[in-house]
Motif scaffolding. Structure first.
Motif, PDB file in Angstrom:
ATOM      1  N   THR A   7      76.735  32.421  67.620  1.00  0.00           N
ATOM      2  CA  THR A   7      75.966  32.891  68.209  1.00  0.00           C
ATOM      3  C   THR A   7      76.605  32.924  69.725  1.00  0.00           C
ATOM      4  O   THR A   7      76.904  33.517  71.161  1.00  0.00           O
ATOM      5  CB  THR A   7      74.640  31.720  68.960  1.00  0.00           C
ATOM      6  OG1 THR A   7      73.628  32.078  67.812  1.00  0.00           O
ATOM      7  CG2 THR A   7      74.046  32.478  70.283  1.00  0.00           C
ATOM      8  N   ASP A   8      77.253  31.904  69.540  1.00  0.00           N
ATOM      9  CA  ASP A   8      78.124  31.375  71.196  1.00  0.00           C
ATOM     10  C   ASP A   8      79.098  33.183  71.244  1.00  0.00           C
ATOM     11  O   ASP A   8      80.233  33.005  72.424  1.00  0.00           O
ATOM     12  CB  ASP A   8      79.050  30.171  71.420  1.00  0.00           C
ATOM     13  CG  ASP A   8      80.235  29.736  72.622  1.00  0.00           C
ATOM     14  OD1 ASP A   8      79.388  30.138  73.221  1.00  0.00           O
ATOM     15  OD2 ASP A   8      81.287  29.342  72.260  1.00  0.00           O
ATOM     16  N   LEU A   9      79.962  33.091  70.367  1.00  0.00           N
ATOM     17  CA  LEU A   9      80.992  33.682  69.795  1.00  0.00           C
ATOM     18  C   LEU A   9      79.929  35.282  70.227  1.00  0.00           C
ATOM     19  O   LEU A   9      81.218  35.947  70.966  1.00  0.00           O
ATOM     20  CB  LEU A   9      81.743  34.137  68.379  1.00  0.00           C
ATOM     21  CG  LEU A   9      82.986  32.763  68.303  1.00  0.00           C
ATOM     22  CD1 LEU A   9      82.998  32.913  67.079  1.00  0.00           C
ATOM     23  CD2 LEU A   9      83.624  32.576  69.338  1.00  0.00           C
ATOM     24  N   ASP A  10      79.140  35.780  69.566  1.00  0.00           N
ATOM     25  CA  ASP A  10      78.527  36.861  70.028  1.00  0.00           C
ATOM     26  C   ASP A  10      78.051  37.519  71.386  1.00  0.00           C
ATOM     27  O   ASP A  10      78.575  38.731  71.735  1.00  0.00           O
ATOM     28  CB  ASP A  10      76.993  36.577  68.757  1.00  0.00           C
ATOM     29  CG  ASP A  10      77.442  36.980  67.428  1.00  0.00           C
ATOM     30  OD1 ASP A  10      78.547  37.437  67.452  1.00  0.00           O
ATOM     31  OD2 ASP A  10      76.377  36.713  66.611  1.00  0.00           O
ATOM     32  N   ILE A  11      78.104  36.340  71.994  1.00  0.00           N
ATOM     33  CA  ILE A  11      77.478  36.503  73.520  1.00  0.00           C
ATOM     34  C   ILE A  11      79.613  36.644  74.177  1.00  0.00           C
ATOM     35  O   ILE A  11      79.244  37.051  74.754  1.00  0.00           O
ATOM     36  CB  ILE A  11      77.511  35.312  73.971  1.00  0.00           C
ATOM     37  CG1 ILE A  11      75.799  34.771  73.729  1.00  0.00           C
ATOM     38  CG2 ILE A  11      77.215  35.215  75.736  1.00  0.00           C
ATOM     39  CD1 ILE A  11      75.323  33.735  74.062  1.00  0.00           C
ATOM     40  N   LYS A  12      80.047  35.656  74.162  1.00  0.00           N
ATOM     41  CA  LYS A  12      81.758  35.984  74.772  1.00  0.00           C
ATOM     42  C   LYS A  12      82.387  37.334  74.192  1.00  0.00           C
ATOM     43  O   LYS A  12      83.076  37.443  75.194  1.00  0.00           O
ATOM     44  CB  LYS A  12      82.113  34.677  73.832  1.00  0.00           C
ATOM     45  CG  LYS A  12      81.868  34.071  74.632  1.00  0.00           C
ATOM     46  CD  LYS A  12      82.396  32.413  74.242  1.00  0.00           C
ATOM     47  CE  LYS A  12      82.239  30.868  75.453  1.00  0.00           C
ATOM     48  NZ  LYS A  12      83.004  30.086  74.882  1.00  0.00           N
ATOM     49  N   THR A  13      82.213  37.321  73.019  1.00  0.00           N
ATOM     50  CA  THR A  13      82.617  39.019  72.837  1.00  0.00           C
ATOM     51  C   THR A  13      81.647  40.238  72.508  1.00  0.00           C
ATOM     52  O   THR A  13      82.753  41.573  72.685  1.00  0.00           O
ATOM     53  CB  THR A  13      82.758  39.145  70.363  1.00  0.00           C
ATOM     54  OG1 THR A  13      81.472  38.960  70.875  1.00  0.00           O
ATOM     55  CG2 THR A  13      83.953  37.847  70.513  1.00  0.00           C
ATOM     56  N   GLY A  14      80.640  39.977  74.091  1.00  0.00           N
ATOM     57  CA  GLY A  14      80.181  41.392  74.018  1.00  0.00           C
ATOM     58  C   GLY A  14      79.190  42.065  72.564  1.00  0.00           C
ATOM     59  O   GLY A  14      78.283  43.293  72.847  1.00  0.00           O
ATOM     60  N   LYS A  15      78.812  41.467  71.629  1.00  0.00           N
ATOM     61  CA  LYS A  15      78.269  42.122  69.870  1.00  0.00           C
ATOM     62  C   LYS A  15      77.206  41.942  70.844  1.00  0.00           C
ATOM     63  O   LYS A  15      76.530  42.816  70.470  1.00  0.00           O
ATOM     64  CB  LYS A  15      78.662  40.618  69.091  1.00  0.00           C
ATOM     65  CG  LYS A  15      78.156  41.669  67.927  1.00  0.00           C
ATOM     66  CD  LYS A  15      78.074  40.892  67.137  1.00  0.00           C
ATOM     67  CE  LYS A  15      77.520  41.110  65.515  1.00  0.00           C
ATOM     68  NZ  LYS A  15      77.796  40.344  65.058  1.00  0.00           N
TER      69      LYS A  15
END
Length: 333
Positions: A306-314
């Protein structure tokens, strides 16, 4: 004059130090005649020199030593098989002579030893206690803490409902620095009105932290609908998605630590986890019973994703968090 002040309640200890200073006369002149020493590296000769120095335009010289007693805390060690525990003939070293020095210390000297948590069988504490004004400051809990809150508000010319006292004690616990700050904020907001339970829920920063528990409860119990409603309630109370994500992650970390350290006593767990109150500890221990380590590992993987999804703009942060809460509260995780 000789004082020993110790304990985990450093707010009350600090207040006691200030009270002693106030009794010693003019604060500006006392400041000129005050020495603060690091007890961890101090020698007895250095302490004598400070105490023997004549005060300048003042009736007293104040010498504050922090951490001396801690040097002599008993260390718990297991004896080797077949051997007993041997004690040093002179475990205090040169500090064996401190008691004798205090008996003939200058009448103008005021010596103060301050400490955090130390044990009752500390050898230097035992040796010096008969010569000192000793005061212990344990963390306040239960009724003692609630009485302190009530009295603190009264001292500030305010009033507070009993339900508000209970909630403050539950949310903040024995951290009196934080408690005092929150009380000042509540008094400023209410401006003479009694502090209510709603005021505490609205203004106390620890309230949002406590609101994470119902969300994690719903996640652990697989109640997706309740989890989503609780999440939106947190939004309405002003919590940002990144804050909620950080708090969920923190709570799962505490759950994992509580399981790993389950052999410790309740007080040891409270200290190790660094929780503000017994309420937070109880909630964490109860939640730890519902998750095994495999499920915690799976939850951490979802949190990282989830953290990566937010930071990558997914996904935007709110959508990513809602998907996370749904997945964590499903039976698959």
């Amino acid at each position: 004059m000789f004082y020993i002040l110790y304990g985990q309640d450093d707010f009350s200890l600090h207040q006691a130090v200030e009270g002693i200073k106030a009794d010693l006369g003019d604060s500006e002149m006392l400041a000129v005649n005050t020495s603060s020493l690091d007890g961890q590296h101090l020698t007895l000769n250095e302490l004598r020199n400070q105490c023997d120095a004549a005060p300048f335009l003042s009736s007293h010289r104040l010498v504050i030593v922090d951490g001396l007693l801690r040097r002599f805390e008993p260390r718990q060690s297991k004896p080797r098989p077949g051997k007993g525990i041997t004690k040093s003939k002179n475990e205090l070293g040169e500090w064996e002579g401190l008691a004798s020095y205090i008996k003939q210390m200058s009448q103008t000297a005021v010596l103060m030893l301050i400490e955090g948590k130390i044990s009752g069988n500390n050898p230097l504490l035992r040796k010096l206690s008969p010569l000192a004004k000793v005061k212990a400051f344990p963390l306040l809990r239960g009724r003692s803490l609630k009485n302190w809150i009530q009295q603190r508000v009264i001292n500030e010319n305010g009033s507070i409902a009993s339900e508000a006292v209970d909630l403050l004690a539950q949310l903040i616990g024995g951290n009196l620095w934080a408690m005092n700050n929150e009380i000042q904020k509540l008094l400023l907001y209410t401006q003479g009105r009694p502090i209510s339970e709603d005021n505490v829920r609205q203004l106390v920063s620890y309230s949002q932290e406590a609101s994470i528990f119902p969300l994690v409860d719903a996640i652990l119990e697989g109640q997706s609908g309740i989890a989503q409603r609780t999440l939106h309630q947190l939004y309405q109370e002003g919590a940002s998605p990144t804050y909620v994500l950080a708090m969920i992650t923190r709570q799962f970390r505490l759950i994992a630590l509580a399981k790993e350290l389950s052999s410790l006593s309740r007080q040891e767990l409270h200290d190790k986890l660094g929780l503000a109150s017994s309420y937070s500890l109880d909630k964490t221990l109860n939640q730890a019973k519902l998750y095994d380590f495999e499920r915690i590992k799976q939850a951490y993987a979802k949190l990282l994703e989830t953290d990566l999804d937010i930071k990558t703009g997914k996904y935007n942060d709110k959508l990513a968090l809602e998907l996370l809460v749904t997945e964590l509260s499903s039976s698959q995780v």
